[in-house]
Design a protein around this motif. Structure first.
Motif, PDB file in Angstrom:
ATOM      1  N   GLU A 155      -1.335 -25.071 -25.209  1.00  0.00           N
ATOM      2  CA  GLU A 155      -1.524 -26.034 -24.116  1.00  0.00           C
ATOM      3  C   GLU A 155      -2.638 -25.554 -23.186  1.00  0.00           C
ATOM      4  OE1 GLU A 155       1.019 -27.362 -20.159  1.00  0.00           O
ATOM      5  OE2 GLU A 155       1.532 -25.590 -21.339  1.00  0.00           O
ATOM      6  N   LYS A 156      -3.462 -26.465 -22.779  1.00  0.00           N
ATOM      7  CA  LYS A 156      -4.565 -26.124 -21.878  1.00  0.00           C
ATOM      8  C   LYS A 156      -4.063 -26.073 -20.436  1.00  0.00           C
ATOM      9  CE  LYS A 156      -9.361 -27.112 -22.396  1.00  0.00           C
ATOM     10  NZ  LYS A 156     -10.298 -28.055 -22.993  1.00  0.00           N
ATOM     11  N   ILE A 157      -4.350 -24.996 -19.740  1.00  0.00           N
ATOM     12  CA  ILE A 157      -3.902 -24.913 -18.342  1.00  0.00           C
ATOM     13  C   ILE A 157      -5.007 -25.450 -17.445  1.00  0.00           C
ATOM     14  CG2 ILE A 157      -3.195 -23.359 -16.486  1.00  0.00           C
ATOM     15  CD1 ILE A 157      -2.065 -21.491 -18.625  1.00  0.00           C
ATOM     16  N   ARG A 158      -4.700 -26.471 -16.680  1.00  0.00           N
ATOM     17  CA  ARG A 158      -5.705 -27.057 -15.782  1.00  0.00           C
ATOM     18  C   ARG A 158      -5.457 -26.669 -14.330  1.00  0.00           C
ATOM     19  NH1 ARG A 158      -5.353 -31.302 -19.544  1.00  0.00           N
ATOM     20  NH2 ARG A 158      -7.364 -31.665 -20.541  1.00  0.00           N
ATOM     21  N   ASP A 159      -4.242 -26.208 -14.064  1.00  0.00           N
ATOM     22  CA  ASP A 159      -3.880 -25.907 -12.684  1.00  0.00           C
ATOM     23  C   ASP A 159      -3.978 -24.394 -12.464  1.00  0.00           C
ATOM     24  OD1 ASP A 159      -2.770 -25.534 -10.251  1.00  0.00           O
ATOM     25  OD2 ASP A 159      -0.746 -26.217 -10.801  1.00  0.00           O
ATOM     26  N   PRO A 160      -4.963 -23.950 -11.641  1.00  0.00           N
ATOM     27  CA  PRO A 160      -5.123 -22.488 -11.465  1.00  0.00           C
ATOM     28  C   PRO A 160      -3.878 -21.828 -10.878  1.00  0.00           C
ATOM     29  CG  PRO A 160      -6.518 -23.739  -9.939  1.00  0.00           C
ATOM     30  CD  PRO A 160      -5.937 -24.723 -10.888  1.00  0.00           C
ATOM     31  N   GLU A 161      -3.054 -22.615 -10.196  1.00  0.00           N
ATOM     32  CA  GLU A 161      -1.822 -22.054  -9.628  1.00  0.00           C
ATOM     33  C   GLU A 161      -0.899 -21.531 -10.735  1.00  0.00           C
ATOM     34  OE1 GLU A 161      -0.789 -21.860  -6.306  1.00  0.00           O
ATOM     35  OE2 GLU A 161      -2.854 -22.405  -5.810  1.00  0.00           O
ATOM     36  N   ARG A 162      -1.089 -22.052 -11.952  1.00  0.00           N
ATOM     37  CA  ARG A 162      -0.210 -21.636 -13.045  1.00  0.00           C
ATOM     38  C   ARG A 162      -0.728 -20.397 -13.764  1.00  0.00           C
ATOM     39  NH1 ARG A 162       0.663 -26.261 -16.907  1.00  0.00           N
ATOM     40  NH2 ARG A 162       1.884 -24.696 -18.005  1.00  0.00           N
ATOM     41  N   MET A 163      -1.961 -19.927 -13.407  1.00  0.00           N
ATOM     42  CA  MET A 163      -2.440 -18.672 -13.976  1.00  0.00           C
ATOM     43  C   MET A 163      -1.549 -17.553 -13.422  1.00  0.00           C
ATOM     44  SD  MET A 163      -5.238 -19.312 -15.693  1.00  0.00           S
ATOM     45  CE  MET A 163      -6.438 -20.627 -15.842  1.00  0.00           C
ATOM     46  N   ARG A 164      -1.239 -16.618 -14.267  1.00  0.00           N
ATOM     47  CA  ARG A 164      -0.354 -15.545 -13.809  1.00  0.00           C
ATOM     48  C   ARG A 164      -1.081 -14.649 -12.811  1.00  0.00           C
ATOM     49  NH1 ARG A 164       4.444 -14.575 -15.298  1.00  0.00           N
ATOM     50  NH2 ARG A 164       4.182 -15.986 -17.053  1.00  0.00           N
ATOM     51  N   ARG A 165      -0.469 -14.434 -11.679  1.00  0.00           N
ATOM     52  CA  ARG A 165      -1.068 -13.542 -10.689  1.00  0.00           C
ATOM     53  C   ARG A 165       0.046 -12.882  -9.899  1.00  0.00           C
ATOM     54  NH1 ARG A 165      -4.002 -17.992  -6.769  1.00  0.00           N
ATOM     55  NH2 ARG A 165      -2.107 -19.002  -6.078  1.00  0.00           N
ATOM     56  N   TRP A 166      -0.266 -11.778  -9.325  1.00  0.00           N
ATOM     57  CA  TRP A 166       0.752 -10.985  -8.658  1.00  0.00           C
ATOM     58  C   TRP A 166       0.397 -10.864  -7.180  1.00  0.00           C
ATOM     59  CZ3 TRP A 166       5.420  -9.673  -9.974  1.00  0.00           C
ATOM     60  CH2 TRP A 166       6.097  -8.718  -9.213  1.00  0.00           C
ATOM     61  N   PRO A 167       1.217 -11.429  -6.308  1.00  0.00           N
ATOM     62  CA  PRO A 167       0.882 -11.335  -4.882  1.00  0.00           C
ATOM     63  C   PRO A 167       1.082  -9.909  -4.368  1.00  0.00           C
ATOM     64  CG  PRO A 167       2.995 -12.433  -5.158  1.00  0.00           C
ATOM     65  CD  PRO A 167       2.484 -12.145  -6.537  1.00  0.00           C
ATOM     66  N   GLY A 168       0.125  -9.411  -3.642  1.00  0.00           N
ATOM     67  CA  GLY A 168       0.248  -8.053  -3.106  1.00  0.00           C
ATOM     68  C   GLY A 168       0.082  -8.063  -1.600  1.00  0.00           C
ATOM     69  N   HIS A 169       0.616  -7.051  -0.965  1.00  0.00           N
ATOM     70  CA  HIS A 169       0.504  -6.947   0.489  1.00  0.00           C
ATOM     71  C   HIS A 169       0.281  -5.483   0.822  1.00  0.00           C
ATOM     72  CE1 HIS A 169       1.183  -7.706   4.682  1.00  0.00           C
ATOM     73  NE2 HIS A 169       2.179  -6.846   4.721  1.00  0.00           N
ATOM     74  N   MET A 170      -0.862  -5.171   1.406  1.00  0.00           N
ATOM     75  CA  MET A 170      -1.130  -3.778   1.744  1.00  0.00           C
ATOM     76  C   MET A 170      -0.730  -3.540   3.188  1.00  0.00           C
ATOM     77  SD  MET A 170      -4.901  -3.282   0.090  1.00  0.00           S
ATOM     78  CE  MET A 170      -5.176  -1.589   0.586  1.00  0.00           C
ATOM     79  N   GLU A 171       0.319  -2.775   3.390  1.00  0.00           N
ATOM     80  CA  GLU A 171       0.711  -2.464   4.764  1.00  0.00           C
ATOM     81  C   GLU A 171      -0.090  -1.269   5.220  1.00  0.00           C
ATOM     82  OE1 GLU A 171       4.729  -2.407   5.981  1.00  0.00           O
ATOM     83  OE2 GLU A 171       5.322  -3.812   4.410  1.00  0.00           O
ATOM     84  N   THR A 172      -0.818  -1.429   6.283  1.00  0.00           N
ATOM     85  CA  THR A 172      -1.659  -0.328   6.738  1.00  0.00           C
ATOM     86  C   THR A 172      -1.446  -0.131   8.220  1.00  0.00           C
ATOM     87  OG1 THR A 172      -3.448  -1.874   7.101  1.00  0.00           O
ATOM     88  CG2 THR A 172      -3.476  -0.695   5.024  1.00  0.00           C
ATOM     89  N   ASP A 173      -0.551   0.750   8.565  1.00  0.00           N
ATOM     90  CA  ASP A 173      -0.313   1.039   9.975  1.00  0.00           C
ATOM     91  C   ASP A 173      -0.986   2.352  10.332  1.00  0.00           C
ATOM     92  OD1 ASP A 173       1.210  -1.225  10.154  1.00  0.00           O
ATOM     93  OD2 ASP A 173       3.089  -0.193   9.694  1.00  0.00           O
ATOM     94  N   TYR A 174      -1.704   2.342  11.424  1.00  0.00           N
ATOM     95  CA  TYR A 174      -2.407   3.547  11.854  1.00  0.00           C
ATOM     96  C   TYR A 174      -2.215   3.721  13.353  1.00  0.00           C
ATOM     97  CZ  TYR A 174      -5.160   3.340   7.519  1.00  0.00           C
ATOM     98  OH  TYR A 174      -5.572   3.327   6.218  1.00  0.00           O
ATOM     99  N   VAL A 175      -2.446   4.916  13.830  1.00  0.00           N
ATOM    100  CA  VAL A 175      -2.734   5.104  15.246  1.00  0.00           C
ATOM    101  C   VAL A 175      -4.155   5.647  15.302  1.00  0.00           C
ATOM    102  CG1 VAL A 175      -0.396   5.430  16.125  1.00  0.00           C
ATOM    103  CG2 VAL A 175      -1.634   7.388  15.206  1.00  0.00           C
ATOM    104  N   TYR A 176      -4.975   5.042  16.110  1.00  0.00           N
ATOM    105  CA  TYR A 176      -6.363   5.465  16.218  1.00  0.00           C
ATOM    106  C   TYR A 176      -6.521   6.300  17.484  1.00  0.00           C
ATOM    107  CZ  TYR A 176      -7.241   1.872  12.701  1.00  0.00           C
ATOM    108  OH  TYR A 176      -7.231   1.119  11.556  1.00  0.00           O
ATOM    109  N   THR A 177      -6.972   7.531  17.327  1.00  0.00           N
ATOM    110  CA  THR A 177      -7.145   8.418  18.469  1.00  0.00           C
ATOM    111  C   THR A 177      -8.307   7.925  19.328  1.00  0.00           C
ATOM    112  OG1 THR A 177      -6.371  10.239  17.118  1.00  0.00           O
ATOM    113  CG2 THR A 177      -7.533  10.817  19.148  1.00  0.00           C
ATOM    114  N   VAL A 178      -8.048   7.739  20.590  1.00  0.00           N
ATOM    115  CA  VAL A 178      -9.065   7.195  21.486  1.00  0.00           C
ATOM    116  C   VAL A 178     -10.141   8.236  21.786  1.00  0.00           C
ATOM    117  CG1 VAL A 178      -9.430   6.242  23.791  1.00  0.00           C
ATOM    118  CG2 VAL A 178      -7.492   5.500  22.438  1.00  0.00           C
ATOM    119  N   GLY A 179      -9.748   9.481  21.854  1.00  0.00           N
ATOM    120  CA  GLY A 179     -10.723  10.559  22.054  1.00  0.00           C
ATOM    121  C   GLY A 179     -11.006  10.854  23.510  1.00  0.00           C
ATOM    122  N   LEU A 180     -11.821  11.874  23.718  1.00  0.00           N
ATOM    123  CA  LEU A 180     -12.065  12.371  25.077  1.00  0.00           C
ATOM    124  C   LEU A 180     -12.741  11.322  25.946  1.00  0.00           C
ATOM    125  CD1 LEU A 180     -13.370  15.919  24.051  1.00  0.00           C
ATOM    126  CD2 LEU A 180     -11.078  15.322  24.887  1.00  0.00           C
TER     127      LEU A 180
END
Lengths: 384, 157
Positions: free
Chosen positions: B4-29
């Motif tokens: 079967e021909k897939i016409r709907d890109p939503e049906r392509m297999r894909r994996w949702p990812g979420h990069m959690e990036t928590d930091y504290v940034y040193t303000v410095g002198l």
């Protein structure tokens, strides 16, 4: 250190606004195989060193460089990744070959922009986290501010910017790998939605997916591989201060200095006369004008005039972005510089088909890393 | 296996990812003192490089031109002018802003540098290059030593 270096192979994957059917490895594989075929080299035997250019945040990986060797034929070979545009990769490959340590080096860069769900947030992570990021401004605020400052100081106009968009989108109609070609008038650009006044929707390039691989070789090897080596005549790169607060908002100083470095090496004294065509960064319409002036393709304040007079059209005296530029091809993130070089190589070889520029002996290519950066590189290429 | 021909890109297999990036940034002198002056005293400070004859604003601890260490702190008048501005109609999600935001690069007399910040108490059509502006700070008890202690800049009286 007199070894000359040439580009002997180019390959690219199908450039499209979205590529839900192929993974980034597969796009890289396609580009690599085509480039090696074009160069006539066996990657497992002949290529000495591989350079990939990527940015962890564009990829959604930590330490993304670990994920590049297999699809390039680079497993258990010298590989390094540069966290910068692909043009920096070409410059590094050029330098690696000049050291004499390697004879053939391959460079890769790609974009999977359509995989990035929240592009503007990712881009906003490039702001200083203490002085700028807490303000939650859109990264294109920087483009809006810079466009206003550049136009005011240079005397170029919003109309000139609109002409750049119309020209580049028209050029892209004849470029097989361009996604955003169209026949529009400057008026259409001027009346498109204002996003970051004075920047309008059509003044900004849209993103595109794709991969490019370029193969470089030392002179003696290049001559054996191909009858049409395209020589690297000069390279330059430069970074201004990252601070929004301390940078020059009016001129693209990074491009001026990168160009001077490359021109000196290439013995280009009068770029406007010695260069036949230019593939330069137009992620935003005003950037093409600003970069033309930075690269001395015209006098300060006269870039818009050249566009108005048709000088920068494909059949003009100094074609600028005959490929359609990023406004016509799409913005392929870190692959941008390689797209510029790809187009220049095809034009210089005389393989650009319907979009061939009439005279193509010497070309200048230039890249900027986009907002909010002040980094850029220049490569001068030639047939001789 | 389907052909079967897939016409709907939503049906392509894909994996949702979420990069959690928590930091504290040193303000410095430099940041420590710069933000403390805003928080405690509502004052702007820069640092002076005698060798290059320039005052950096915002304050920093080194000169990017001659690489000297900067130790001389100089008070900077908070009244500046709009060098250029832009009116933003789009937010970080790519959605149209209900109320456009005005962003400006604000220059201050006698210093090298400036600030990118919002303008307030002014309509987009009233903003002009060269317009003199002054900061509106949060009430002192709400300040936390951050760039957001400045709410926005408004046309100066």
């Amino acid at each position: 250190m007199t070894r000359r270096v040439a580009i002997v192979g180019v390959g690219y994957s199908d450039f499209r606004p979205a590529t839900p059917d192929v993974a980034f490895h597969e796009m890289m594989f396609e580009a690599a195989v085509k480039a090696y075929e074009d160069a006539g080299v066996n990657p497992r035997k002949d290529i000495d060193s591989f350079i990939a250019c990527s940015e962890d945040y564009w990829e959604g990986f930590s330490i993304f460089d670990e994920f590049v060797p297999d699809q390039l034929g680079a497993v258990l070979k010298p590989v390094c990744t540069i966290s910068a545009d692909g043009m920096y990769g070409v410059i590094n490959a050029y330098l690696q070959i000049r050291t004499g340590a390697f004879d053939i080096v391959a460079v890769e860069a790609h974009s999977k922009a359509s995989d990035i769900v929240n592009m503007w947030h990712v881009m906003a992570f490039a702001f200083d986290p203490i002085i700028n990021r807490p303000l939650k401004m859109h990264p294109y605020v920087i483009a809006g501010l810079e466009m206003m400052k550049f136009l005011k100081d240079s005397g170029n106009t919003e109309e000139h910017c609109a002409m750049v968009v119309a020209k580049n989108k028209k050029n892209a109609m004849k470029t097989p790998y361009a996604s955003y070609g169209s026949i529009i008038s400057p008026e259409d650009v001027l009346t498109s939605e204002t996003l970051f006044h004075p920047l309008k929707k059509l003044d900004a390039s849209e993103f595109v997916d794709g991969a490019v691989v370029i193969v470089l070789a030392a002179e003696e090897v290049a001559r054996k591989l191909t009858d049409t080596p395209i020589w690297i005549k000069g390279v330059g790169w430069c970074t201004d201060t990252p601070w929004l607060e301390f940078r020059d908002w009016s001129r693209a100083v990074y491009a001026e200095m990168a160009a001077e470095m490359a021109y000196k090496m290439a013995r280009i004294h009068e770029p406007a006369k010695q260069i036949d065509f230019a593939e330069i960064d137009d992620k935003f319409s005003y950037k093409e004008l600003q970069h033309m002036e930075a690269l001395r393709l015209c006098r300060k304040g006269e870039a818009g005039l050249l566009v108005e007079e048709g000088v920068t059209e494909r059949d003009g005296d100094l074609p600028v972005n005959p490929s359609g530029g990023f406004l016509g091809v799409g913005n392929p993130l870190e692959a941008g510089g390689l797209v510029k070089i790809l187009e220049a190589v095809l034009q210089l070889r005389g393989e650009a088909g319907k979009r061939q520029v009439p005279k193509a002996e010497v070309a200048v290519t230039q890249i900027w890393r986009g907002v909010p950066t002040t980094s850029g590189a220049v490569v001068v290429l030639g047939r001789e | 296996m389907s052909l079967e021909k897939i016409r709907d890109p939503e049906r392509m297999r894909r994996w949702p990812g979420h990069m959690e990036t928590d930091y504290v940034y040193t303000v410095g002198l430099a940041g420590e003192r710069f933000f403390r002056e805003i928080k405690d005293n509502g004052k702007f400070y820069g640092t002076r490089c005698e060798k290059c004859g320039i005052t950096y604003f915002p304050a920093r601890t080194f000169c990017e031109r001659c690489l000297s260490e900067l130790k001389e702190w100089v008070e900077v008048s908070p009244r500046g002018y709009v060098e250029m501005y832009t009116i933003a109609y789009m937010d970080l999600e790519g959605n149209k802003l209900e109320k456009p935001e005005i962003w400006a690069f604000i220059r201050f007399e006698g210093v090298f540098g400036g600030l990118v910040h919002k303008l307030g108490e002014v309509k987009p059509e009233e903003v002009k290059i060269g317009m003199v502006v002054e900061p509106v700070l949060k009430p002192k008890e709400q300040r936390e030593g951050s760039i957001t202690d400045i709410l926005y800049f408004k046309p100066a009286k």
